[in-house]
Design an enzyme around this catalytic site. Sequence first.
Site, PDB file in Angstrom:
ATOM      1  N   ASP A  73       4.965   3.749   8.255  1.00 50.31           N
ATOM      2  CA  ASP A  73       4.271   3.139   9.363  1.00 50.31           C
ATOM      3  C   ASP A  73       5.290   2.612  10.719  1.00 50.31           C
ATOM      4  O   ASP A  73       6.289   2.132  10.566  1.00 50.31           O
ATOM      5  CB  ASP A  73       3.744   1.643   8.756  1.00 50.31           C
ATOM      6  CG  ASP A  73       2.532   2.081   7.702  1.00 50.31           C
ATOM      7  OD1 ASP A  73       2.389   3.188   7.311  1.00 50.31           O
ATOM      8  OD2 ASP A  73       2.207   0.993   7.105  1.00 50.31           O
ATOM      9  N   ASP A  90       0.878  -1.197  -0.110  1.00 45.75           N
ATOM     10  CA  ASP A  90      -0.177   0.120   0.017  1.00 45.75           C
ATOM     11  C   ASP A  90       0.699   1.540   0.046  1.00 45.75           C
ATOM     12  O   ASP A  90       0.261   2.256   0.013  1.00 45.75           O
ATOM     13  CB  ASP A  90      -0.877  -0.129   1.111  1.00 45.75           C
ATOM     14  CG  ASP A  90      -0.419   0.044   2.667  1.00 45.75           C
ATOM     15  OD1 ASP A  90       0.592  -0.997   2.725  1.00 45.75           O
ATOM     16  OD2 ASP A  90      -0.901   0.624   3.553  1.00 45.75           O
ATOM     17  N   HIS A 121      -2.978   7.845   7.172  1.00 44.19           N
ATOM     18  CA  HIS A 121      -2.783   6.544   7.264  1.00 44.19           C
ATOM     19  C   HIS A 121      -4.171   5.911   8.054  1.00 44.19           C
ATOM     20  O   HIS A 121      -3.605   4.985   9.271  1.00 44.19           O
ATOM     21  CB  HIS A 121      -1.589   5.961   7.851  1.00 44.19           C
ATOM     22  CG  HIS A 121      -1.243   4.508   7.477  1.00 44.19           C
ATOM     23  ND1 HIS A 121      -1.233   3.412   8.140  1.00 44.19           N
ATOM     24  CD2 HIS A 121      -0.646   4.067   6.146  1.00 44.19           C
ATOM     25  CE1 HIS A 121      -0.985   2.336   7.378  1.00 44.19           C
ATOM     26  NE2 HIS A 121      -0.600   2.603   6.490  1.00 44.19           N
TER      27      HIS A 121
HETATM   28 ZN    ZN Z   1       2.976  -1.064   6.543  1.00 39.45          ZN
END
Ligand code: ZN
Lengths: 310, 310
Positions: free
Chosen positions: B211, B67, B269
């Site tokens: 992330d 992603d 996110h």
């Molecule tokens: Zn990730």
Amino acid sequence: MELYFMGTNAGVPSLERNVTSLALRLLDERRSFWLFDCGEGTQHQILRSPLKLSKLECIFITHLHGDHLFGLPGLLSSRAYQGGDTPLALYGPPGLKKYVNTSLELSESRINYKLEIVEHEGGCLFEDATFRVESAKLDHRIASYGYRVIEKDLPGKLDTELLKKYGITPGPLYGKLKRGESILTPEGKHLQPADVLGQVKKGRVVTILGDTRPCPAEIPLAEGADALVHEATFLHDLAETAYTYHHSTARQAAEAAKEAGAKSLYLTHFSSRYKYEDQLQRLKQEAEEVFPSSRLAREHELYPILRSGE
Amino acid sequence: MELYFMGTNAGVPSLERNVTSLALRLLDERRSFWLFDCGEGTQHQILRSPLKLSKLECIFITHLHGDHLFGLPGLLSSRAYQGGDTPLALYGPPGLKKYVNTSLELSESRINYKLEIVEHEGGCLFEDATFRVESAKLDHRIASYGYRVIEKDLPGKLDTELLKKYGITPGPLYGKLKRGESILTPEGKHLQPADVLGQVKKGRVVTILGDTRPCPAEIPLAEGADALVHEATFLHDLAETAYTYHHSTARQAAEAAKEAGAKSLYLTHFSSRYKYEDQLQRLKQEAEEVFPSSRLAREHELYPILRSGE
Ligand SMILES: [Zn+2]
Ligand SMILES: [Zn+2]
């Protein structure tokens, strides 16, 4: 059985159209759909469609150009994410396996369903009780394939009303008739299957071609097809450009449909230069002059494929 | 200098939001823009933005999850297609080169510009007269990096009106002052640079994190940042889920911003479960309770990064 286009632009996405992807919806026939090509953004288009990724059964890739391919890793991942857990078969030219496996491995994508990748160079790829898929190589800058999806004929239905009159009820005698054997009624009459079976339902043929110059291989693939999906990257005034870039013009697509005796033609894979409706209409008109049952593929419309006579 | 978000959803695209990508627009500073992450559909989002692919100068990938990555081959191809011919530098974790090269080679994509792929594991990645970019590893399921973009201070401007009064016109004496040397006026006065130089323009710092779970590495990356972009996949009631999937909650993002002394925080996110505006507002409120200058990243909005005091 319906066609549902999710990308009809050549090379790059535009504000008007996405790169190539086409669904063959087989809800009545198989409770699933098949996908032909998977350009970037196909999963986004599916979100805006009546299709559900979990119902995707097979993917056929015509060739490995990015505008037909780059949506594949994301779509495969999202299918798992969205709970799709039935097996998925993926067919395409050599190199497909390396592309998919590299993408999924490096991104550590978790695919929780059985993914079978079948690399092929044409031939019969798929066959079960109701469908067969054949493939042959076309003429493009890289190996590009066309797919002929053949629905098998459905046997006629037993006329149960008539059988009742002869005193025959559902049971072993039904089976005999379906297998083509004659039977004896309680009154001693010999009954032939043809006496009580309706007409065979002729299966349909849908032919979906990858990018290609006009070439002989198109004709057997498209022979008598109920629907032929053919690229029409350019108008015929750009026939030389089309040749140089290994593409077809709208007129050439129509000529293939005519020669193959197809019943309808769907034009797709339009160059970004054809942006406005009047330009698209010119592509359509050019094809109609050669093959009247020509139409433009539009994204997010459902095109039913009818049986002859329906 | 502006932030322009093109994807703010976690994991998969939704009808409301795309997967991760963020542009740092540096039109005044460099006549270019930089991209951070490139989820599938980023090139489609760019079509709907004020950005031009040909102006793209650098891409920084935080980590190789799909992603954040799967839009890259299509974007690189389309940049060539659209006439982008200036060099492009691509930074990201090991594996990036294999992913990009496999995709471009198998699809036989033609990239007609110089593409430099730099695999890194943190450190100083980029430095020229006006910018420096540093990177450090965060705590995610796979190697994930944060980027600290440091604009260098601009020296104060020479007060040309004042210099004129002293009888100094543009020429070698200007250069001396700019280099920090004192000069002699025609009237015999010693002039120090500080006498005729305006205030230094403090450079800005923008920190964009991949992330991550909350982790110590975030703090030096985000120290005093004018803008911190931080994932906020979940509300804090799902802190355990966030931990399990190696993500942060909105509250944790705010705690990092506070500890680092950042000046503003952009939350992004978001899990697909936060679909409605009131759910997003709860993410914002949760962060604001800890760090008042928190805002939600919205796709297709331009967020100017102001200098302190501007
Ligand atoms: Zn990730
Ligand atoms: Zn092609």
